[in-house]
Design a protein around this motif. Structure first.
Motif, mmCIF file in Angstrom:
data_model
loop_
_atom_site.group_PDB
_atom_site.id
_atom_site.type_symbol
_atom_site.label_atom_id
_atom_site.label_comp_id
_atom_site.label_asym_id
_atom_site.label_seq_id
_atom_site.Cartn_x
_atom_site.Cartn_y
_atom_site.Cartn_z
ATOM 1 N N TRP A 91 85.913 28.963 31.233
ATOM 2 C CA TRP A 91 85.810 29.795 30.026
ATOM 3 C C TRP A 91 86.472 31.153 30.234
ATOM 4 C CZ3 TRP A 91 83.970 34.388 28.191
ATOM 5 C CH2 TRP A 91 83.869 34.521 26.801
ATOM 6 N N ILE A 92 86.217 31.754 31.399
ATOM 7 C CA ILE A 92 86.818 33.049 31.714
ATOM 8 C C ILE A 92 88.342 32.929 31.720
ATOM 9 C CG2 ILE A 92 87.113 34.804 33.513
ATOM 10 C CD1 ILE A 92 84.431 35.039 32.095
ATOM 11 N N ALA A 93 88.881 31.881 32.333
ATOM 12 C CA ALA A 93 90.329 31.712 32.420
ATOM 13 C C ALA A 93 90.956 31.531 31.040
ATOM 14 C CB ALA A 93 90.662 30.515 33.318
ATOM 15 N N VAL A 94 90.364 30.657 30.219
ATOM 16 C CA VAL A 94 90.917 30.398 28.881
ATOM 17 C C VAL A 94 90.793 31.642 28.001
ATOM 18 C CG1 VAL A 94 90.586 29.056 26.758
ATOM 19 C CG2 VAL A 94 90.575 27.912 28.982
ATOM 20 N N THR A 95 89.656 32.312 28.084
ATOM 21 C CA THR A 95 89.435 33.497 27.255
ATOM 22 C C THR A 95 90.334 34.651 27.694
ATOM 23 O OG1 THR A 95 87.165 32.786 26.861
ATOM 24 C CG2 THR A 95 87.674 35.089 26.391
ATOM 25 N N THR A 96 90.547 34.803 28.987
ATOM 26 C CA THR A 96 91.459 35.834 29.480
ATOM 27 C C THR A 96 92.881 35.584 28.993
ATOM 28 O OG1 THR A 96 90.105 36.254 31.437
ATOM 29 C CG2 THR A 96 92.414 36.909 31.561
ATOM 30 N N THR A 97 93.340 34.349 29.108
ATOM 31 C CA THR A 97 94.681 34.003 28.611
ATOM 32 C C THR A 97 94.783 34.275 27.115
ATOM 33 O OG1 THR A 97 94.985 32.322 30.314
ATOM 34 C CG2 THR A 97 96.346 32.117 28.341
ATOM 35 N N GLY A 98 93.757 33.866 26.376
ATOM 36 C CA GLY A 98 93.747 34.105 24.926
ATOM 37 C C GLY A 98 93.761 35.584 24.584
ATOM 38 N N ALA A 99 93.006 36.394 25.336
ATOM 39 C CA ALA A 99 92.972 37.836 25.074
ATOM 40 C C ALA A 99 94.329 38.475 25.326
ATOM 41 C CB ALA A 99 91.896 38.499 25.932
ATOM 42 N N LEU A 100 95.027 38.032 26.358
ATOM 43 C CA LEU A 100 96.363 38.571 26.638
ATOM 44 C C LEU A 100 97.353 38.168 25.542
ATOM 45 C CD1 LEU A 100 96.477 37.942 30.488
ATOM 46 C CD2 LEU A 100 96.293 40.163 29.326
ATOM 47 N N GLU A 101 97.245 36.925 25.067
ATOM 48 C CA GLU A 101 98.105 36.485 23.969
ATOM 49 C C GLU A 101 97.767 37.250 22.690
ATOM 50 O OE1 GLU A 101 97.294 32.312 24.021
ATOM 51 O OE2 GLU A 101 98.806 31.902 25.555
ATOM 52 N N LEU A 102 96.478 37.498 22.484
ATOM 53 C CA LEU A 102 96.039 38.242 21.312
ATOM 54 C C LEU A 102 96.558 39.676 21.360
ATOM 55 C CD1 LEU A 102 94.322 37.779 18.787
ATOM 56 C CD2 LEU A 102 92.359 38.630 20.052
ATOM 57 N N ARG A 103 96.511 40.291 22.533
ATOM 58 C CA ARG A 103 97.031 41.643 22.673
ATOM 59 C C ARG A 103 98.524 41.694 22.337
ATOM 60 N NH1 ARG A 103 100.496 44.612 24.345
ATOM 61 N NH2 ARG A 103 100.069 46.804 24.525
ATOM 62 N N ALA A 104 99.283 40.692 22.791
ATOM 63 C CA ALA A 104 100.714 40.638 22.473
ATOM 64 C C ALA A 104 100.936 40.440 20.977
ATOM 65 C CB ALA A 104 101.380 39.518 23.265
#
Length: 198
Positions: A91-104
């Protein structure tokens, strides 16, 4: 018998849909920011007259609501990644990736993060549109890990608020965002492990 000609700028004749309006609004935000978003600008982008938009949106505030609901129609994150989550670390890995994509995504659309933050509600997953779809997927993944729904909602809301606030506060410093996200997620991991251990 005479037939009346349909005004080609009417919403039916022009083929305007909520999706088309949201797409046009996001394209304007991408180039001019939220401050540049007007009914007239959307109408010009869709090559219709502004009154043609009133079937779906009556004013600027409704236009902003529509954008907030449908902002993630073109968001590139892989929401199906949440289906494969089996552990807290997943969950941490998927959410971290999603947050970075969201920031972009937010960086490409100036002012959108602040708009989403202003329109956020605790029950945002119960509405319509791509924002609600995104929230539902994230909440379900936490419940599937074993969290009761109220605790899953608390973790999600805290994570979402942190991400939005960090983007608004640091819109041009991706390294600082990534460092802060790592620290924040360390705390979320500890909280999730503690909640699931009880």
């Amino acid at each position: 018998m005479t037939t009346s000609r349909r005004d080609p700028s009417s919403h039916a004749a022009a083929g305007i849909s909520v999706g088309a309006i949201a797409d046009a609004a996001l394209a304007i935000i991408r180039t001019d920011g939220v401050a540049g978003l007007t009914m007239r600008a959307v109408a010009e982008r869709l090559q219709v007259r502004a009154p043609s938009l009133y079937h779906h949106v009556h004013n600027k505030d409704e236009l902003l609501d529509l954008v907030a609901r449908n902002a993630f129609d073109r968001f590139d994150a892989d929401l199906t990644a949440y289906d494969g989550i089996r552990t807290v670390d997943d969950w941490i890995a998927v959410t971290t990736t999603g947050a970075l994509e969201l920031r972009a995504f937010y960086a490409d659309h100036p002012g959108l993060a602040a708009l989403i933050q202003a329109k956020a509600t605790p029950d945002r997953d119960r509405g319509q549109g791509s924002r609600a779809d995104l929230v539902r997927v994230q909440l379900k993944s936490l419940v599937d890990l074993g969290l009761p729904e109220p605790q899953a909602r608390e973790i999600f809301l805290t994570s979402a608020h942190w991400t939005l606030a960090a983007v608004v506060a640091e819109p041009t410093t991706p390294d600082r965002f990534e460092d802060g996200l790592g620290l924040f997620m360390d705390g979320v991991r500890a909280r999730l492990n503690a909640l699931l251990a009880t």
